[in-house]
Scaffold this motif. Structure first.
Motif, mmCIF file in Angstrom:
data_model
loop_
_atom_site.group_PDB
_atom_site.id
_atom_site.type_symbol
_atom_site.label_atom_id
_atom_site.label_comp_id
_atom_site.label_asym_id
_atom_site.label_seq_id
_atom_site.Cartn_x
_atom_site.Cartn_y
_atom_site.Cartn_z
ATOM 1 N N ALA A 142 16.805 3.531 1.899
ATOM 2 C CA ALA A 142 17.285 3.800 0.542
ATOM 3 C C ALA A 142 16.145 4.293 -0.343
ATOM 4 O O ALA A 142 16.320 5.226 -1.147
ATOM 5 N N ARG A 143 14.976 3.672 -0.215
ATOM 6 C CA ARG A 143 13.840 4.065 -1.033
ATOM 7 C C ARG A 143 13.383 5.477 -0.697
ATOM 8 O O ARG A 143 13.127 6.297 -1.592
ATOM 9 N N MET A 144 13.284 5.824 0.587
ATOM 10 C CA MET A 144 12.846 7.169 0.965
ATOM 11 C C MET A 144 13.865 8.231 0.564
ATOM 12 O O MET A 144 13.498 9.316 0.127
ATOM 13 N N ALA A 145 15.149 7.922 0.713
ATOM 14 C CA ALA A 145 16.176 8.875 0.277
ATOM 15 C C ALA A 145 16.076 9.113 -1.224
ATOM 16 O O ALA A 145 16.200 10.254 -1.705
ATOM 17 N N PHE A 146 15.834 8.043 -1.983
ATOM 18 C CA PHE A 146 15.670 8.179 -3.433
ATOM 19 C C PHE A 146 14.486 9.078 -3.768
ATOM 20 O O PHE A 146 14.565 9.934 -4.668
ATOM 21 N N LEU A 147 13.370 8.903 -3.069
ATOM 22 C CA LEU A 147 12.190 9.720 -3.335
ATOM 23 C C LEU A 147 12.441 11.197 -3.045
ATOM 24 O O LEU A 147 11.821 12.072 -3.658
ATOM 25 N N LEU A 148 13.357 11.464 -2.092
ATOM 26 C CA LEU A 148 13.707 12.849 -1.780
ATOM 27 C C LEU A 148 14.818 13.380 -2.675
ATOM 28 O O LEU A 148 15.180 14.556 -2.572
ATOM 29 N N LEU A 187 7.480 10.003 5.405
ATOM 30 C CA LEU A 187 7.873 11.195 4.653
ATOM 31 C C LEU A 187 6.786 12.270 4.689
ATOM 32 O O LEU A 187 7.079 13.469 4.781
ATOM 33 N N SER A 188 5.520 11.853 4.641
ATOM 34 C CA SER A 188 4.425 12.830 4.638
ATOM 35 C C SER A 188 4.294 13.563 5.965
ATOM 36 O O SER A 188 3.715 14.664 6.020
ATOM 37 N N LEU A 189 4.838 12.984 7.035
ATOM 38 C CA LEU A 189 4.682 13.580 8.365
ATOM 39 C C LEU A 189 5.848 14.477 8.761
ATOM 40 O O LEU A 189 5.755 15.194 9.767
ATOM 41 N N LEU A 190 6.930 14.471 8.000
ATOM 42 C CA LEU A 190 8.111 15.235 8.404
ATOM 43 C C LEU A 190 7.833 16.731 8.530
ATOM 44 O O LEU A 190 8.432 17.409 9.369
ATOM 45 N N ALA A 191 6.930 17.241 7.693
ATOM 46 C CA ALA A 191 6.639 18.679 7.716
ATOM 47 C C ALA A 191 5.455 19.035 8.612
ATOM 48 O O ALA A 191 5.024 20.196 8.633
ATOM 49 N N ALA A 192 4.932 18.096 9.359
ATOM 50 C CA ALA A 192 3.765 18.362 10.209
ATOM 51 C C ALA A 192 4.090 19.416 11.262
ATOM 52 O O ALA A 192 5.127 19.330 11.925
ATOM 53 N N PRO A 193 3.223 20.418 11.440
ATOM 54 C CA PRO A 193 3.491 21.467 12.441
ATOM 55 C C PRO A 193 3.671 20.920 13.848
ATOM 56 O O PRO A 193 4.492 21.414 14.614
ATOM 57 N N ALA A 197 0.819 -1.215 0.000
ATOM 58 C CA ALA A 197 0.000 0.000 0.000
ATOM 59 C C ALA A 197 0.851 1.263 0.000
ATOM 60 O O ALA A 197 0.356 2.349 -0.327
ATOM 61 N N GLY A 198 2.126 1.145 0.403
ATOM 62 C CA GLY A 198 3.005 2.318 0.432
ATOM 63 C C GLY A 198 3.193 2.914 1.803
ATOM 64 O O GLY A 198 3.800 3.977 1.944
ATOM 65 N N LYS A 199 2.723 2.237 2.858
ATOM 66 C CA LYS A 199 2.755 2.834 4.191
ATOM 67 C C LYS A 199 4.175 3.033 4.717
ATOM 68 O O LYS A 199 4.458 4.034 5.378
ATOM 69 N N THR A 200 5.082 2.102 4.442
ATOM 70 C CA THR A 200 6.419 2.165 5.037
ATOM 71 C C THR A 200 7.180 3.400 4.603
ATOM 72 O O THR A 200 7.890 4.011 5.407
#
Length: 573
Positions: free
Chosen positions: A72-78, A44-50, A36-39
């Motif tokens: 590795a996957r998250m770093a690639f996406l960034l 990543l979606s929460l890093l900018a949360a106030p 589903a993409g949760k990992t």
């Protein structure tokens, strides 16, 4: 890139809901199937949360390979390298920097961090991924995080993510935390129940199914087997058989060296095909590229601790229906797939719904030592999804008393704290510390590395020799670049290198010089770790022994050690 990927995956539909729920409260439970993409997308979606206010996020993964791959996957996406915004910490390997805000860690690393920094200073969110696996470390980590929430760390939030679990029970444990469900989008998977003859070894039955699938050109295969021995035997059957050219056989299990794990996970070269032979490590926490066919043996291996004997043994069990469903789903990630099940369809409803939590069936010596280091003499001071069983806890406590890790009233001693600081089972930690005082620390580190990692010796065409000295001889021969020859035995060089790396880390932690000479007394070293398993030969009963614990033991012939007067039994060798 992130928004495009989020829109293409099921988890993208609930990312806003996840952020809003965590903004409104301390805890959240997320149910989402594999794929589903949760990992990757949730952290990543929460890093900018106030509400996170620049604090860091810890993402727990159950296995080292999964932690490395997720980072590795998250770093690639960034568009970054691992160690910048996203890094990882696993046993014997760390890639983080001052700018790292999202650390992917294995579950045992969380316990070490909590013991060193009970506040988790600067951490605003801990995410427990794949929590349905219910490892001992995950249960302990969640209990300790709950203990500091609102006390030592007022801002800490907890997110428990799982594919299959009793989510209501987890939500209740987290003070009735909200539950968010995400539906998957897997392609259809055709399930074929092929069964197997009762007397046929599982690897031979699996080999027949694999060859049928390969002959039909159905696609790359992911094969689930109960353990490493079956994987090695099946690999030999396939590699010595009649597979067509261009097919690779890739083992995948927990203690396999990193290079081989990475090779199994990666896609095959252009024009090639692969057959990944895996344990349950591949059920959910790893993404394996380009799989279209799953062959499920229907078996798994799990530890079972016997408080009566104080010993843990591995038992082979049928998989749970939840595990079977997750294995099946691996065939439907990229397109329509096929799942072969080596049991009869009529037997499927008899499978248990979920695997038993590890805390109910394993040796609790490590957990008991961690609780003592936390300042607790009993587990009932913490909130547990499943509390540790009292008989196993009591036996673990007595072992720690015998090893000098606990003193009066069950409080941890200075020796116990030194033991807790080592990434080893308490028995092995005690052995290293005791041996270091006798100038045998280098040998003790090598023994501990051998016992805690994968056996570096392979026995083919002969009975397995349990002598620890053979492993030490192989280790020393490799370092001296001299041959090691024993009939019917081969050395796994990758395993040897990994064992040497583990030993080097332990020696560095204890300040043991590389020039320290080795002691040739493995029996004495094992006696420090297993004082209850010192064995004396029974008079007039070759191969039968009386243990110092009062129990009996025996060697099945033709084990060479069966003629010795005294032995020490280390169950992991």
């Amino acid at each position: 890139m992130l928004s495009d990927i989020a829109n293409s995956l099921p988890i993208g539909e609930v990312l806003d809901d996840i952020g809003a729920a965590l903004a409104a409260g301390d805890d959240l439970v997320l149910e989402a199937p594999p794929g589903a993409g949760k990992t990757t997308l949730v952290p990543l979606s929460l890093l900018a949360a106030p509400w996170l206010a620049g604090q860091s996020v810890l993402l727990l993964e159950p296995r080292r390979a999964a932690a490395r791959n997720a980072a590795a996957r998250m770093a690639f996406l960034l568009g970054e390298k691992v160690g910048e915004t996203v890094g990882y910490r696993i046993r014997l390997d760390t890639r983080v920097s001052r700018q790292t805000r999202l650390e992917v860690i294995t579950e045992g690393v969380l316990t070490r961090r909590l013991q060193q920094d009970p506040e988790l200073a600067g951490v605003g969110l801990v995410i427990f991924d794949e929590f349905h696996e219910r490892s001992l470390d995950a249960d302990l980590g969640l209990a300790l995080c709950r203990d500091i929430q609102g006390a030592l760390n007022d801002d800490l939030r907890l997110l428990v993510m799982s594919a299959t679990l009793d989510h209501a029970a987890v939500a209740q444990l987290l003070d009735d935390a909200p539950l968010i469900r995400c539906d998957g989008r897997n392609f259809s998977v055709e399930t074929r129940y092929v069964g197997r003859p009762a007397a046929q070894p599982i690897e031979r039955a699996v080999a027949v199914t694999i060859r049928q699938s390969v002959a039909a050109n159905e696609g790359n295969l992911l094969v689930f087997l109960p353990g490493a021995p079956e994987i090695r035997r099946l690999a030999r059957l396939l590699e010595g058989g009649d597979l067509p050219p261009g097919w690779q056989v890739a083992p995948l299990y927990g203690n396999l060296p990193r290079e081989r794990q990475d090779a199994a996970i990666s896609p095959p070269p252009a024009g090639q095909h692969k057959i990944v032979l895996a344990t349950s490590v591949a059920e959910t926490s790893l993404t394996i590229e380009q799989i279209g066919v799953v062959v499920d043996s229907g078996l798994q291996r799990a530890p079972r601790f016997d408080p009566g004997s104080g010993m843990t043994r591995l038992v082979t069990l049928p998989v749970s229906s939840a595990s079977a469903d997750q294995r099946r789903g691996r065939a439907g990630r990229l397109g329509p797939g096929i799942c072969y099940r080596l049991w009869n369809e009529a037997a499927h409803p008899t499978l248990v719904p979920h695997n038993r939590p590890e805390i109910l069936d394993t040796d609790l010596a490590g957990l008991t030592l961690e609780l003592a280091a936390w300042g607790l003499e009993a587990p009932d001071a913490l909130d547990w999804l499943d509390p540790p069983p009292i008989p196993a806890f009591s036996m673990a406590r007595q072992l720690l008393l015998d090893l000098g890790a606990l003193g009066d009233g069950g409080k941890i001693t200075a020796h116990g704290r030194h033991m807790a600081n080592l990434p080893l089972h308490p028995r092995l930690a005690h052995m290293i510390l005791a041996a270091s005082k006798e100038k045998m620390g280098r040998s003790a580190c090598e023994v501990a590395a051998i016992l805690s990692e994968r056996d570096p010796l392979r026995f083919i065409g002969r009975e397995r020799d349990a002598d620890l000295r053979l492993r030490l001889d192989a280790l020393q021969a490799y370092q001296a670049k001299r041959p090691f020859h024993i009939h019917g035995c081969s050395v796994d060089a990758l395993s040897i290198r990994h064992i040497l790396k583990v030993s080097a880390v332990l020696q560095q932690r204890l300040g043991i010089s590389k020039k320290t000479s080795r002691a040739s007394v493995p029996g004495r070293l094992l006696a420090w770790a297993y004082p209850d398993r010192i064995a004396r030969q029974r008079p007039d009963s070759p191969g039968r022994f009386l243990l110092s614990s009062g129990r009996g033991a025996y060697f099945a012939p033709p084990e060479p050690r069966s003629a010795r007067d005294y032995l020490v039994g280390a169950p992991t060798v």
